[in-house]
Write a protein that holds these residues in place. Sequence first.
Motif, mmCIF file in Angstrom:
data_model
loop_
_atom_site.group_PDB
_atom_site.id
_atom_site.type_symbol
_atom_site.label_atom_id
_atom_site.label_comp_id
_atom_site.label_asym_id
_atom_site.label_seq_id
_atom_site.Cartn_x
_atom_site.Cartn_y
_atom_site.Cartn_z
ATOM 1 N N ALA A 146 0.718 -1.310 0.026
ATOM 2 C CA ALA A 146 0.015 0.122 0.104
ATOM 3 C C ALA A 146 0.913 1.158 0.037
ATOM 4 C CB ALA A 146 -1.039 -0.029 1.126
ATOM 5 N N MET A 147 2.049 1.203 -0.917
ATOM 6 C CA MET A 147 2.760 2.409 -0.912
ATOM 7 C C MET A 147 2.134 3.532 -1.679
ATOM 8 S SD MET A 147 6.498 1.108 -1.898
ATOM 9 C CE MET A 147 7.558 1.640 -0.553
ATOM 10 N N PRO A 148 2.385 4.923 -1.052
ATOM 11 C CA PRO A 148 1.962 5.776 -1.687
ATOM 12 C C PRO A 148 2.403 6.257 -3.142
ATOM 13 C CG PRO A 148 2.652 6.410 0.347
ATOM 14 C CD PRO A 148 3.071 5.101 0.099
ATOM 15 N N PRO A 149 1.713 6.518 -4.242
ATOM 16 C CA PRO A 149 2.246 6.705 -5.464
ATOM 17 C C PRO A 149 3.465 7.757 -5.545
ATOM 18 C CG PRO A 149 -0.249 6.646 -5.515
ATOM 19 C CD PRO A 149 0.492 6.451 -4.295
ATOM 20 N N GLU A 150 3.303 8.603 -4.635
ATOM 21 C CA GLU A 150 4.579 9.605 -4.638
ATOM 22 C C GLU A 150 5.884 8.979 -4.275
ATOM 23 O OE1 GLU A 150 1.868 10.149 -0.990
ATOM 24 O OE2 GLU A 150 1.618 10.118 -3.124
ATOM 25 N N ARG A 151 5.850 7.575 -3.650
ATOM 26 C CA ARG A 151 7.055 7.267 -3.265
ATOM 27 C C ARG A 151 7.476 6.340 -4.489
ATOM 28 N NH1 ARG A 151 9.606 7.285 1.617
ATOM 29 N NH2 ARG A 151 8.242 7.611 3.400
ATOM 30 N N LEU A 152 6.889 6.285 -5.515
ATOM 31 C CA LEU A 152 7.280 5.514 -6.520
ATOM 32 C C LEU A 152 7.652 6.178 -7.655
ATOM 33 C CD1 LEU A 152 4.074 2.812 -6.208
ATOM 34 C CD2 LEU A 152 6.806 2.571 -5.236
ATOM 35 N N GLU A 153 7.943 7.312 -7.604
ATOM 36 C CA GLU A 153 8.664 8.166 -8.489
ATOM 37 C C GLU A 153 9.902 7.639 -9.377
ATOM 38 O OE1 GLU A 153 8.517 12.264 -7.326
ATOM 39 O OE2 GLU A 153 6.364 12.264 -7.130
ATOM 40 N N LYS A 154 10.148 8.161 -10.443
ATOM 41 C CA LYS A 154 11.577 7.805 -11.101
ATOM 42 C C LYS A 154 12.407 8.623 -10.853
ATOM 43 C CE LYS A 154 13.389 5.965 -15.287
ATOM 44 N NZ LYS A 154 13.097 5.469 -16.630
ATOM 45 N N PRO A 155 13.644 8.326 -10.529
ATOM 46 C CA PRO A 155 14.077 7.097 -10.219
ATOM 47 C C PRO A 155 13.675 6.750 -8.705
ATOM 48 C CG PRO A 155 15.907 8.675 -9.615
ATOM 49 C CD PRO A 155 14.656 9.299 -10.366
ATOM 50 N N LEU A 156 13.408 5.429 -8.658
ATOM 51 C CA LEU A 156 13.353 4.793 -7.279
ATOM 52 C C LEU A 156 14.088 5.128 -6.111
ATOM 53 C CD1 LEU A 156 11.479 1.468 -7.851
ATOM 54 C CD2 LEU A 156 10.439 3.457 -7.201
ATOM 55 N N ALA A 157 13.765 5.544 -5.127
ATOM 56 C CA ALA A 157 14.938 5.792 -4.041
ATOM 57 C C ALA A 157 15.485 4.402 -3.776
ATOM 58 C CB ALA A 157 14.218 6.129 -2.813
#
Length: 159
Positions: free
Chosen positions: A34-45
């Motif tokens: 249930a990760m928030p979409p903003e945490r999945l921005e490219k590039p991934l941390a």
Amino acid sequence: MTTITRNSLAQAAQEGTGIAHLSPGQAWAAHRLAMPPERLEKPLAPHIAALLENVERVAARKFFASTDRDDTESIIRVAHDEAQPMFLRAPILQTLRQGMVECLPDLTPSGVNDKGEPVYRLAKIAAALDVPEEELLARAEAMGLKDKLSTTPHVHPLH
């Protein structure tokens, strides 16, 4: 480029597909967590990429531990187990579909279900394999796939 939203992530996880820059396994893991979409921005941390990889690896380990790789029926059973992640099931299901087309070219679906998957009449499968319907039913039950058979499916006929 596809925007990652909670809904698009859920759909990708359900279909076993990737989304934007996420692989199918990463999309499933992100949805599962249930990760928030903003945490999945490219590039991934790096810590997010490592977390998704770990969750994906654990799922794959459980998936392959639930089957005997040398037993075809076991593989078919796990491929149809909807409790398993689709990103792991999809390649096996695709191979099974291709095998049906190649081995039984005259067998055509009678319709599609609500998910758009082909549906075949048991009588046609039995005739194509030259085995009695009762034998197919018994094998499906022995493999734990009888719940996949339906006498009153929600089938949409093909034209």
